[in-house]
Scaffold this motif. Sequence first.
Motif, PDB file in Angstrom:
ATOM      1  N   TYR A 263       0.815  -1.197   0.000  1.00 26.32           N
ATOM      2  CA  TYR A 263       0.000   0.000   0.000  1.00 26.32           C
ATOM      3  C   TYR A 263       0.866   1.273   0.000  1.00 26.32           C
ATOM      4  CZ  TYR A 263      -2.780   3.620   2.152  1.00 26.32           C
ATOM      5  OH  TYR A 263      -3.361   4.809   2.451  1.00 26.32           O
ATOM      6  N   THR A 264       1.883   1.311   0.859  1.00 26.95           N
ATOM      7  CA  THR A 264       2.745   2.498   0.921  1.00 26.95           C
ATOM      8  C   THR A 264       3.518   2.687  -0.381  1.00 26.95           C
ATOM      9  OG1 THR A 264       3.028   2.119   3.280  1.00 26.95           O
ATOM     10  CG2 THR A 264       4.557   3.637   2.264  1.00 26.95           C
TER      11      THR A 264
ATOM     12  N   THR B 217       1.212   4.222  -2.922  1.00 21.75           N
ATOM     13  CA  THR B 217       1.034   5.639  -2.613  1.00 21.75           C
ATOM     14  C   THR B 217       2.271   6.427  -3.042  1.00 21.75           C
ATOM     15  OG1 THR B 217      -0.210   4.951  -0.678  1.00 21.75           O
ATOM     16  CG2 THR B 217       0.429   7.250  -0.778  1.00 21.75           C
TER      17      THR B 217
ATOM     18  N   ILE C  23      -6.018   5.771   5.372  1.00 21.33           N
ATOM     19  CA  ILE C  23      -6.843   4.598   5.114  1.00 21.33           C
ATOM     20  C   ILE C  23      -7.197   4.001   6.467  1.00 21.33           C
ATOM     21  CG2 ILE C  23      -4.800   3.128   4.833  1.00 21.33           C
ATOM     22  CD1 ILE C  23      -6.293   1.630   2.686  1.00 21.33           C
TER      23      ILE C  23
ATOM     24  N   ASN D 273      -6.144  -3.560   7.236  1.00 26.40           N
ATOM     25  CA  ASN D 273      -6.134  -2.489   6.263  1.00 26.40           C
ATOM     26  C   ASN D 273      -7.337  -2.624   5.331  1.00 26.40           C
ATOM     27  OD1 ASN D 273      -5.031  -0.374   4.863  1.00 26.40           O
ATOM     28  ND2 ASN D 273      -2.987  -1.262   4.914  1.00 26.40           N
TER      29      ASN D 273
ATOM     30  N   THR E  65      -7.798  -1.933   2.251  1.00 28.51           N
ATOM     31  CA  THR E  65      -7.499  -2.478   0.921  1.00 28.51           C
ATOM     32  C   THR E  65      -7.579  -4.006   0.930  1.00 28.51           C
ATOM     33  OG1 THR E  65      -5.783  -0.809   1.030  1.00 28.51           O
ATOM     34  CG2 THR E  65      -5.938  -2.050  -1.003  1.00 28.51           C
ATOM     35  N   ASP E  66      -7.021  -4.629   1.973  1.00 26.15           N
ATOM     36  CA  ASP E  66      -7.034  -6.095   2.046  1.00 26.15           C
ATOM     37  C   ASP E  66      -8.431  -6.615   2.369  1.00 26.15           C
ATOM     38  OD1 ASP E  66      -4.358  -6.204   1.563  1.00 26.15           O
ATOM     39  OD2 ASP E  66      -3.769  -6.373   3.666  1.00 26.15           O
TER      40      ASP E  66
ATOM     41  N   ILE F 199      -6.806   2.256  -4.730  1.00 25.77           N
ATOM     42  CA  ILE F 199      -6.169   1.442  -3.705  1.00 25.77           C
ATOM     43  C   ILE F 199      -6.867   1.609  -2.346  1.00 25.77           C
ATOM     44  CG2 ILE F 199      -3.944   1.383  -4.873  1.00 25.77           C
ATOM     45  CD1 ILE F 199      -2.919   3.407  -2.841  1.00 25.77           C
TER      46      ILE F 199
ATOM     47  N   ALA G  95      -7.653   4.430  -0.715  1.00 27.13           N
ATOM     48  CA  ALA G  95      -7.141   5.494   0.148  1.00 27.13           C
ATOM     49  C   ALA G  95      -7.809   6.833  -0.173  1.00 27.13           C
ATOM     50  CB  ALA G  95      -5.638   5.628  -0.004  1.00 27.13           C
TER      51      ALA G  95
ATOM     52  N   GLY H  41      -0.649  -5.733  -5.846  1.00 28.21           N
ATOM     53  CA  GLY H  41      -0.433  -4.302  -6.000  1.00 28.21           C
ATOM     54  C   GLY H  41      -0.727  -3.857  -7.419  1.00 28.21           C
TER      55      GLY H  41
ATOM     56  N   THR I  65      -4.432  -3.973  -8.103  1.00 30.33           N
ATOM     57  CA  THR I  65      -5.125  -2.914  -7.385  1.00 30.33           C
ATOM     58  C   THR I  65      -4.928  -1.571  -8.076  1.00 30.33           C
ATOM     59  OG1 THR I  65      -4.303  -4.120  -5.482  1.00 30.33           O
ATOM     60  CG2 THR I  65      -5.641  -2.212  -5.029  1.00 30.33           C
TER      61      THR I  65
END
Lengths: 321, 503
Positions: free
Chosen positions: A41-42, A45, A122, A203, A205-206, A286, A288, B335, B338
Motif C-alpha cells: 500500500y505504501t 502511494t 486509510i 487495512n 485495501t485487504d 487502492i 485510500a 499491487g 489494485t
Amino acid sequence: MKTLAAAVMSFAILASPAALAQEKWPAKTIKLVVPYAPGGYTDLTGRITARFLEKELGQTVVVENKPGAGGIVGTDLVAKSPADGYTFCVCSVGAVSVAPVAQTTQYNPLKDLAPISIVSTIPQTVIVNPKLPIKTIPELIAYAKANPGKLTYGSSGAGGLMHYSVQLFDARTGTKMLHVPFKGGAPATAAVVAGEVDLSFTNMTDALPQMEAGTVRGIAVTSGKRSPFTPDLPTVEETGVKDFSVESWNGIIAPPGTPKPVIERMSAALKKMAEDPEVKEALAKIGATPVFTTPEEYQAAIAKEVAQWTDLLKEIKTTKN
Amino acid sequence: MIESLQLLGHGFAVVLTLDNLMFCLIGALFGTLIGVLPGLGPVATISLLLPATFALEPVGAIIMLSGIYYGAQYGGSTTAILVNIPGESTSVVTAIDGYQMARQGRAGQALAIAAIGSFIAGCIGTLVIAFAGPPLARMAQSFTSPDYFSLMVFGLVSAVVLANGSLFRAVAMIVLGLLFGMIGMDVNTGMPRLTGNFIELSDGVSFVAIALGLFGVAEVICNLEQDISRTVTSSKITNLWPSFAVIRQAMGAILRGTGLGTVMGVLPGGGATMASFSSYALEKKVSRTPSRFGRGAIEGVAGPESANNAAAQTSFIPLLTMGLPTSATMALMVGALTLHGIAPGPNVITRQPDLFWGLVASMFIGNVMLIIINLPMIGLWVRLLRLPYRFLFLLIVIISSIGVYSVSNSVFDIYLMIGFGLLGYLLRKLDAEPAPMLMGFVLGPMIEENFRRSMITGRGDPMVFLERPISLAFLLLSLALLISVALPFIRKRREEIFQDEEA
C-alpha cells in the motif's frame, strides 16, 4: 576531533540554505524512499506521489524501496540522510508513531524527522470470521467478555499498527484477546478467512474484496469518521467505545534540518496534489483518501499519536503487574 | 468442464490480439533475461516495470507481469547448471547435479532437459489452474500453522537426503543453516535477535546474499587456486542435445516433479522451494542407482526444475481464486491489479472473466514462447563456458553484486555475500556441502514461525501437531524417511565396526 566534526556539521547546516537560495530547487533528481517492499500500500502511494511531483516540480522523482523491520530501516535511513532537499520518505504510521514507542529505534520521531504533509489515509476495518456469531462491536465486546481469552486476533507482526490497535481496543473496552502475529497484513487476513484466527483489524485495501465475497464479515472501521468506501460500516467510536481512533496514514517526511524554502515548496506541491483529480482517482483505486496537512499540523498529529501509544503501553504494563 | 473449455476459448480470444501477444512476448523475454542473471529476481523487475504498465489495459499489464514471473523460472536454472550459482531458492538443488553435468561437458543436455521439463510442467500447471483452481485453493485453505510446521519438518528431514557425503556433516550443515536463519526479528515480540546491532539484519540474512556467496563467490575463490586461464568444463563439450534415451530417462522425473510442484505451489510461503527440494529427494529415493546423484544425474535436474515451474504456475491459484497472495511476487501482483482498479478477491473469476481466462490462456502461449526462446539459447550458453575463467569469474562477481544489491537496494547485502563467499570456501575445504545448509536456512524461520503460532493458537498444547490429520501424516512421513535414511547408515557403521574387529 569531535569539536571539529561538530564545527563542520554546523557549518554544513548553516551553509546549505544559503547554497540552496542561490540555485533553484529542485536542480537534480529527487529520491522518495519507501521503507516497505514494492507492491504494498505504501509503495503504491509513493509511486502515485512520485508521478504527480514529477509533473509539478519538473524534475525526475525516483522511488527507492528500502524495506526492513516494519519500515524502521528505511525511516532510519531518511532520518540520517543529508538534509539537502533531495531525499524524502514516504513514511507510514507504523514506523513513525508506533515502532519508536513499542520497540527501540535510533530515531526520535519528534526530533529526527521533519514531517511535511500526510498524503493519504486509510482506516482499518474490523473483520471477523463469518462463522462467529458476532455482527457488531457491542456483540464483539460481549462475546469477548463472556469467553475471556478465547478470541484470537491476527496481526502483521508484533509492535505493528494491526497489533496495537487491538491492544488499544482491549484497553478501552476491558476485553482480553489473544495476539497471533503473522508476517504481514495479507497472511493475517488470509488467516481470518480460513478461520485460523477469529478476527483482525485489517487495512481496508485487504479487507474490502473479502468482505464483498462474504469470506469475512466487516463490522466496523477504526477511524474517527466513516469511510466513503464502506458508508454502512459504523466507526468503533460510534458504537460506544470512547476515545478510540486509529488510522493508517502515509506522509512525506524530510530529514531534519531540510531548508525551509524546500519544505514550503514541497508543502505547496502536496497541497495541489490533494486536489488533483487524477491523484484522487488513483488513490481511490487502492482504497485510500487524499489528505493534505501543513507541516505543523502533521507534527502535532505525530506527537498526539506517540502520546497515545506511550500511554497505552504504560496502561498495559500497570494492568499486567 | 465444458463450460470451462468455453471460457478458456474466450480467454484465447482475449489474448490473441496483437497487443496482448506482444505483452506476453515482452514478459517472457524479460523473464528469461532476469532469470538468467543471478540474484536479479522477478520482484525487483516487476516493481521496476510496474509504473510502465500504468498506461496499459489491465489484462495486458497482468499478462506481461505474469510472463516475467514464470519466465524467470525458465532462466533460473541456467546459471545453476553452468556455473553453480542458484539465483533463487528453487534452483539450489538444480545446481547439485546440473553443475556436475556441465563439468562433464553435458551442459547442453542439462539445459535442454530443464527447458523441456519446465515447458511440460508449465502447461500442466496451467491446465490445473483452469480446471481445478478453486478446489485446490480450498485445499490450501485447510492448511493451518500446525500443518505447515509438520510439512516443514518433513522438508528438513528430506534435506538430509540431499547430502551425498557424510551424514554427520549434512546434519551439521542443516543446523548451521538453522542458526543463520535465527538472525532477525523475533516473530512474537518484534525484538531484534542475533543482529549484532546491524539494523540491516533485522529482517534476517538476505537469501540471495547467502546463496550467491556460498555457491557463486565460493566457487570463484576455489577456482582462483587453480590455473585461471582454464575454462569451467575440463572435458570436451559433447552432445549438445539430449538423445531420445536421455529424454525418456528424465520423463518420469519430469512428471513426478510436475505433480509435486502443482500441489505444493498452491501453499503459501516456500511452496515452490519445498517442491523442488522434495522432488530431488523423491528422485533420489525412487532411483535404482541413487549413487549417481550428486555426480550428474539427469533426474536431479529434470525433477526439481519441473517442480519449481509447476509451482510457479499454480501459485497463481490462491491469488486468482481467493485474492490471497502466497509470496512476495504474488503480493506485488496484488499491487499491480489494485493499481489497475481490480481488487483481487474471491470474486475475480466471475467479475473479471476476461482477466482470469485471458491470463490462463496467455500462460499456455507464454510457455510455448518460452521454450522457443530458450532452446536455441542453449548453444549460446554452452559457448559461454568456453570463456576463460579470468573473464567468466569477473562477470560472475559483478552480476552477482548487482543482483544482491537489487533485492533491497542495500550495499550491506553485498558485504554479506562476500562474507558468505569466504565461509563457503572454508566449508568446501572441509568437504561440507552448502545445499543442506541453505535448506536449513530457508526452512528454519518458517518452522519457527509456524511452531510458535501453533503453540499460541493451541494454547501451549503440543498435541495440536498430532490432532490434525494433515500434520500427523507429515510427521509420520518424516519419521519413516528418517528411519529409511538412518538404517543403511547404522548398518554401514556396524559393518565398519565388524571390519575393524576382523582386522
